[in-house]
Design an enzyme around this catalytic site. Structure first.
Site, PDB file in Angstrom:
ATOM      1  N   ASP A  85       6.472 -37.051 -32.046  1.00 11.50           N
ATOM      2  CA  ASP A  85       7.664 -36.423 -31.478  1.00 11.50           C
ATOM      3  C   ASP A  85       8.475 -37.423 -30.672  1.00 11.50           C
ATOM      4  O   ASP A  85       9.704 -37.462 -30.753  1.00 11.50           O
ATOM      5  CB  ASP A  85       7.261 -35.257 -30.561  1.00 11.50           C
ATOM      6  N   CYS A 126      -1.851 -35.086 -30.051  1.00  5.00           N
ATOM      7  CA  CYS A 126      -0.407 -34.987 -29.868  1.00  5.00           C
ATOM      8  C   CYS A 126       0.033 -33.555 -30.108  1.00  5.00           C
ATOM      9  O   CYS A 126      -0.742 -32.724 -30.580  1.00  5.00           O
ATOM     10  CB  CYS A 126       0.306 -35.964 -30.813  1.00  5.00           C
ATOM     11  N   GLU A 446      13.064 -30.444 -31.184  1.00  6.37           N
ATOM     12  CA  GLU A 446      13.012 -30.396 -29.722  1.00  6.37           C
ATOM     13  C   GLU A 446      14.243 -31.087 -29.134  1.00  6.37           C
ATOM     14  O   GLU A 446      14.749 -32.055 -29.704  1.00  6.37           O
ATOM     15  CB  GLU A 446      11.750 -31.080 -29.207  1.00  6.37           C
ATOM     16  N   SER A 472      11.018 -30.040 -25.698  1.00  6.24           N
ATOM     17  CA  SER A 472       9.813 -30.816 -25.429  1.00  6.24           C
ATOM     18  C   SER A 472       9.176 -30.295 -24.160  1.00  6.24           C
ATOM     19  O   SER A 472       9.848 -29.758 -23.272  1.00  6.24           O
ATOM     20  CB  SER A 472      10.186 -32.286 -25.264  1.00  6.24           C
TER      21      SER A 472
END
Length: 563
Positions: A85, A126, A446, A472
């Protein structure tokens, strides 16, 4: 329990003359004669050099394999994918992030199902591979333990990845120089481990531990530490014990266990992504869980941990004072957790916490119940004419509890970010970023880049941001995501125009646009969904199958008998 019962799945693959070809193949990958009589434990590793969150997990998987072997099983390591990400944030590649959750869950299910593993250890490091691991464990329903890869050590000056995103905004606003930005970039991420605040990875690790699916303190260990090595070793052995007891994930992941997970996420001030992921995991476990459960539990659960992004402390600092176990013990004593829930230790949550010591005197990371950071949840589930099926706000109270402003509409994250950096966005604006939902992106990106830029420019209390995308775990400010129905299916967020007044109220749990129904109906009749460049591949398949964010953005098809 008989030998065959311990090998419920693997014996189908390795027993009998007709399975000689299977045994021949397994001999080539290292099986010895007596290994065929041992239960097989699949070790699902999310190792890759794609991201620091997962770069060390190959070593952790080997340790879990050792633990399984020493306990009398045969550990077999296999890999699945991961995407970063942090690296893909703010780019078209971020569309693959949430999609990867489904791909990872599918791949773990496929390998474990095909190979006939009797138990499973999954190791995630993650944001998306962690819930994916637990989703697969629920589907397989074979004795399983999840291991968190661990949090990263702090960078110089207690920096982390969010420091870099906010430094980009600070550079745009002229408050730091190019050299200062480069210095932040070079020092914020010193090595292996997941992002260092109570962002999505640490949030989900804590939630999974509270759910009962990882060993005690698995969520509160640094990636590079002897504690994490021991955690992996013990996980391999623990699965063997679960096989002997025939204790499976669906025995553990009950509705009360999910309520425990929600309560702990709230007390820690965790990520909005926990809403999405816990609902998705619950769907896999066939447990009824929805947005209103977060509201119900949030009304009685305070925010107690002063951790980033909106607070002061890093996960490593919470680890130093004992992690989340003392917090859970306090919550249990207060009646905020169900102590009778089973866990992967084979014991109940209350039994696991019985001998846990309290935090050291004088620490100020975790507040007392009498002095909470917020007396109820920071995760506000909002409804209104902008989100008739719900939206998820992350409002700690530091930003205020109400915001009213003028809509400034963008059809993508990139458009919004450029407007922020170009000083087009000003105090009083409500940024509306749409067509970023599960179907619209597709993939529900995000919005850390725009929220980081807003904070870096010092507009955190003066600008709100709403989106049908996600945030996020590092995002903070007056932000509302998961707006449903999303724009791509014609939800009301698709009909907002520049200049409309929008009001967000975290106390009354409402989000509304001041436009009458007749005008909205007129706009709806003229609305056309923008064309998407995505025509094939994983993104197209995901768009075709994915459910609403309010339902976890899962790709579980309806029951065959009901179609």
């Amino acid at each position: 329990m008989s030998d065959k019962d311990l090998r419920r799945y693997s014996r189908v693959v390795v027993d009998g003359d007709e399975q000689a070809p299977s045994r021949a193949m397994l001999r080539a990958v290292g099986f010895k004669e007596d290994d065929f009589q041992r239960p097989q434990i699949g070790i699902a590793s999310t190792w890759s050099m794609v991201t620091p969150c997962n770069m060390h997990i190959d070593g952790l998987a080997e340790e879990a394999e050792k633990g399984a072997n020493e306990a009398g099983a045969k550990g077999v390591i296999f890999n699945t994918i991961s995407v970063s990400d942090g690296i893909s944030m703010g780019t078209p590649g971020m569309r693959y992030s949430l999609v990867s959750r489904e791909i990872i869950a599918d791949s773990i299910e496929a390998v474990a199902g095909a190979e006939g593993f009797d138990g499973v250890v999954t190791i995630g490091g993650c944001d998306k591979n962690m819930p994916a691991c637990v989703m697969a464990m629920a589907r397989l329903n074979r004795p399983s333990v999840f291991v968190y890869g661990g949090t990263i050590k702090p960078g110089a000056k207690r920096r982390d990845v969010v420091s870099v995103f906010e430094a980009v905004g600070a550079r745009s606003g002229g408050s730091i120089s190019s050299d200062e930005l480069l210095e932040v970039e070079r020092t914020a991420i010193p090595g292996p481990g997941a992002c260092g605040g109570m962002y999505t990875a640490n949030t989900m690790a804590s939630a999974i531990e509270a759910l009962g699916m990882s060993l005690a303190n698995s969520s509160a260990q640094e990636a590079v530490s002897s504690d994490k090595i021991s955690d992996c070793h013990r996980a391999g052995a623990a699965v063997m014990e679960l096989i002997k007891r025939d204790l499976k994930p669906l025995d553990i992941m009950t509705k009360p266990a999910f309520e425990n997970a929600i309560s702990v996420v709230i007390a820690l001030g965790g990520s909005t992504n926990a809403v999405l992921h816990l609902i998705a995991i619950a769907r896999e476990a066939e447990v009824e869980l929805g947005l209103d459960d977060f509201t119900r539990i949030g009304a009685m659960t305070p925010v107690l941990a002063d951790v980033r992004p909106s607070g002061r402390y890093l996960m490593s600092e919470l680890i130093e004072i004992g992690g989340i176990q003392p917090l859970m013990k306090r919550m249990l004593d207060r009646g905020l957790l169900h102590g009778d829930c089973l866990t992967v230790t084979g014991k109940t949550l209350a039994e696991n916490l019985a001998d846990v010591a309290d935090y050291p005197e004088g620490q100020d990371i975790v507040r007392d119940f009498e002095q909470p950071i917020k007396p109820d949840s920071h995760l506000a589930i909002l409804y209104g004419n902008l989100a008739p099926e719900g939206a998820v706000a992350k409002i700690t109270g530091k930003e205020g509890l109400h915001f009213e402003g003028v809509a400034r509409v963008f059809h993508s994250e990139e458009e919004a970010l450029q407007a922020i950096l170009d000083n087009v966005v000003t105090a009083g604006d409500v940024l509306v970023i749409r067509y970023e939902g599960p179907k619209g992106a597709p993939g529900m990106r995000e919005m850390l880049s725009p929220t980081g830029a807003i904070m870096g420019k010092g507009l955190g209390k003066d600008v709100a941001l709403i989106t049908d995308g996600r945030f996020s775990g590092g995002s903070h400010g007056f932000v509302v995501g998961h707006v449903t129905p999303e724009a791509a299916v014609g939800g009301p967020i698709a009909l907002v125009e520049d200049g409309d007044r929008i009001r967000i109220d975290a106390e009354s749990k409402e989000i509304n646009v001041a436009v009458d129904e007749a005008t909205m109906a007129e706009r709806r009749s003229a609305w056309k969904r923008p064309k998407s460049p995505v025509r094939r591949g994983a993104l197209a398949k995901y768009r075709n199958e994915v459910s609403s964010a309010s339902e976890g953005a899962v790709t579980i098809p309806p029951d065959w008998d009901e179609t």
